[in-house]
Design an enzyme around this catalytic site. Structure first.
Site, short mmCIF file in Angstrom:
data_model
loop_
_atom_site.label_atom_id
_atom_site.label_comp_id
_atom_site.label_asym_id
_atom_site.label_seq_id
_atom_site.Cartn_x
_atom_site.Cartn_y
_atom_site.Cartn_z
N LYS A 9 0.82 -1.20 0.00
CA LYS A 9 0.00 0.00 0.00
C LYS A 9 0.87 1.27 0.00
O LYS A 9 2.09 1.21 0.22
CB LYS A 9 -0.94 -0.04 1.22
CG LYS A 9 -1.95 -1.21 1.16
CD LYS A 9 -2.91 -1.17 2.35
CE LYS A 9 -3.95 -2.30 2.24
NZ LYS A 9 -4.95 -2.22 3.35
N TYR A 49 -12.28 -3.03 -3.89
CA TYR A 49 -12.83 -3.06 -2.53
C TYR A 49 -14.35 -3.06 -2.53
O TYR A 49 -14.97 -2.58 -1.57
CB TYR A 49 -12.29 -1.88 -1.73
CG TYR A 49 -10.89 -2.11 -1.16
CD1 TYR A 49 -10.62 -3.19 -0.31
CD2 TYR A 49 -9.84 -1.24 -1.45
CE1 TYR A 49 -9.34 -3.40 0.21
CE2 TYR A 49 -8.57 -1.44 -0.92
CZ TYR A 49 -8.33 -2.52 -0.09
OH TYR A 49 -7.07 -2.73 0.44
N PHE A 57 -15.39 3.03 7.01
CA PHE A 57 -13.99 3.30 6.65
C PHE A 57 -13.76 3.31 5.14
O PHE A 57 -12.65 3.62 4.69
CB PHE A 57 -13.07 2.26 7.31
CG PHE A 57 -13.30 0.82 6.87
CD1 PHE A 57 -12.76 0.32 5.70
CD2 PHE A 57 -14.05 -0.03 7.67
CE1 PHE A 57 -12.95 -1.01 5.31
CE2 PHE A 57 -14.26 -1.36 7.28
CZ PHE A 57 -13.71 -1.84 6.11
N ARG A 85 -1.45 -14.47 3.88
CA ARG A 85 -2.28 -13.83 4.92
C ARG A 85 -1.62 -14.00 6.29
O ARG A 85 -1.64 -13.09 7.13
CB ARG A 85 -3.69 -14.43 4.91
CG ARG A 85 -4.51 -14.13 3.66
CD ARG A 85 -5.11 -12.75 3.62
NE ARG A 85 -6.08 -12.51 4.67
CZ ARG A 85 -6.83 -11.41 4.74
NH1 ARG A 85 -6.72 -10.44 3.82
NH2 ARG A 85 -7.67 -11.24 5.72
N THR A 91 -5.56 -7.56 10.62
CA THR A 91 -5.81 -6.32 9.87
C THR A 91 -5.22 -5.08 10.54
O THR A 91 -4.60 -4.25 9.87
CB THR A 91 -7.34 -6.12 9.69
OG1 THR A 91 -7.85 -7.24 8.96
CG2 THR A 91 -7.65 -4.84 8.93
N ARG A 102 2.40 -6.72 9.36
CA ARG A 102 1.64 -5.65 10.01
C ARG A 102 2.02 -5.50 11.48
O ARG A 102 2.01 -4.39 12.02
CB ARG A 102 0.14 -5.93 9.85
CG ARG A 102 -0.37 -5.71 8.42
CD ARG A 102 -1.72 -6.34 8.21
NE ARG A 102 -2.40 -5.89 7.00
CZ ARG A 102 -3.54 -6.40 6.57
NH1 ARG A 102 -4.13 -7.40 7.25
NH2 ARG A 102 -4.10 -5.96 5.47
N ASN A 112 -2.12 -0.05 6.97
CA ASN A 112 -1.59 -1.34 7.44
C ASN A 112 -0.74 -2.04 6.39
O ASN A 112 -0.63 -3.26 6.39
CB ASN A 112 -2.73 -2.22 7.94
CG ASN A 112 -3.74 -2.50 6.85
OD1 ASN A 112 -3.60 -2.03 5.72
ND2 ASN A 112 -4.75 -3.28 7.17
N HIS A 115 -2.13 -5.41 1.29
CA HIS A 115 -3.36 -6.15 1.01
C HIS A 115 -2.98 -7.54 0.52
O HIS A 115 -2.01 -7.69 -0.23
CB HIS A 115 -4.18 -5.45 -0.09
CG HIS A 115 -5.26 -6.34 -0.65
ND1 HIS A 115 -6.49 -6.48 -0.05
CD2 HIS A 115 -5.26 -7.19 -1.72
CE1 HIS A 115 -7.21 -7.36 -0.74
NE2 HIS A 115 -6.49 -7.80 -1.75
N GLU A 126 -9.11 -10.53 -8.15
CA GLU A 126 -8.20 -9.39 -7.95
C GLU A 126 -7.00 -9.44 -8.91
O GLU A 126 -6.56 -8.39 -9.39
CB GLU A 126 -7.74 -9.38 -6.48
CG GLU A 126 -8.91 -9.10 -5.54
CD GLU A 126 -8.59 -9.32 -4.07
OE1 GLU A 126 -7.43 -9.67 -3.74
OE2 GLU A 126 -9.49 -9.14 -3.23
P1 IDP Z 1 -7.78 -7.12 5.38
O1 IDP Z 1 -6.97 -6.11 4.59
O2 IDP Z 1 -7.02 -7.64 6.57
O3 IDP Z 1 -8.38 -8.22 4.53
P2 IDP Z 1 -10.45 -5.94 5.47
O4 IDP Z 1 -11.42 -6.15 6.58
O5 IDP Z 1 -10.72 -6.64 4.17
O6 IDP Z 1 -9.01 -6.29 6.04
O7 IDP Z 1 -10.36 -4.36 5.23
C1 IDP Z 1 -9.74 -3.85 4.08
C2 IDP Z 1 -8.86 -2.69 4.50
O8 IDP Z 1 -9.68 -1.63 4.97
C3 IDP Z 1 -7.91 -2.97 5.66
O9 IDP Z 1 -6.72 -3.59 5.23
C4 IDP Z 1 -7.67 -1.58 6.22
O10 IDP Z 1 -6.75 -0.86 5.42
C5 IDP Z 1 -9.05 -0.95 6.06
N1 IDP Z 1 -9.88 -1.12 7.25
C6 IDP Z 1 -10.58 -2.21 7.62
N2 IDP Z 1 -11.26 -2.00 8.77
C7 IDP Z 1 -10.99 -0.74 9.12
C8 IDP Z 1 -11.40 0.09 10.23
O11 IDP Z 1 -12.17 -0.33 11.12
N3 IDP Z 1 -10.90 1.35 10.29
C9 IDP Z 1 -10.05 1.84 9.31
N4 IDP Z 1 -9.66 1.11 8.26
C10 IDP Z 1 -10.11 -0.17 8.17
MG MG Z 2 -9.86 -8.13 3.05
#
Ligand code: IDP
Ligand code: MG
Length: 156
Positions: A9, A49, A57, A85, A91, A102, A112, A115, A126
């Protein structure tokens, strides 16, 4: 063999962490089979997304992902989706276990670093968003026969 889609990212690129993050996957034995440094358009971010559209968010996420260059990677190996993963960690940087990408490099919920596709269906979808025909390569590495045990006839 599985191929998965990773995105380093904007925070990873801006903080100069690309090399250290890629190294984690290479050291594990996974193979980099596609790479592209690019800016993500708002349309592409929305497609990528789409499952998160409507969440609180989501606008910030799309803004972040389109704010600066990202490094898109295609990564291959047996069980690559789950392995990647696990190497990424949970996350939120504040919750991710030490030893994960992370967990070691960030503290933010949204910034974070990386992805990774979370299922074979997501990986296929994707990879299709970010790589065109011929951009994900097939090649043998010199060390591959020391990454997998092929003595039974099938690599494991
Ligand atoms: P992942 O990247 O671990 O699969 P997802 O739930 O798919 O997590 O969320 C996608 C991305 O959205 C996360 O990697 C993070 O950058 C952002 N994100 C997810 N949940 C939150 C939140 O509660 N606050 C802010 N950003 C979030
Ligand atoms: Mg995800």
């Amino acid at each position: 063999m599985e191929t998965t889609l990773l995105i380093l990212k904007p925070d990873a690129v801006q903080r100069g962490l690309m090399g250290r993050i890629i190294t984690r996957f290479e050291e594990k034995g996974l193979q980099i089979v596609g790479a592209k440094l690019t800016m993500i358009s708002p349309e592409t971010a929305a497609t990528h997304y789409m499952d998160h559209a409507g969440k609180g968010f989501y606008p910030g996420l799309v803004g972040f992902m389109t704010s600066a260059p990202v490094l898109i990677l295609a990564v291959r190996g047996i069980g690559a989706i789950t392995i990647c993963r696990n190497l990424m960690g949970a996350t939120f940087g504040s919750k991710a276990a030490a030893g994960t990408i992370r967990g070691d490099f960030g503290v933010s919920n949204s910034f974070n670093l990386i992805h990774g596709s979370d299922s074979p269906e997501a990986a296929a979808r994707e990879l299709g968003i970010f790589f065109g025909a011929g951009e994900v390569l097939e090649y043998t590495r010199a060390g591959d026969r020391w990454v997998y045990d092929s003595s039974s006839g099938k690599p494991e």
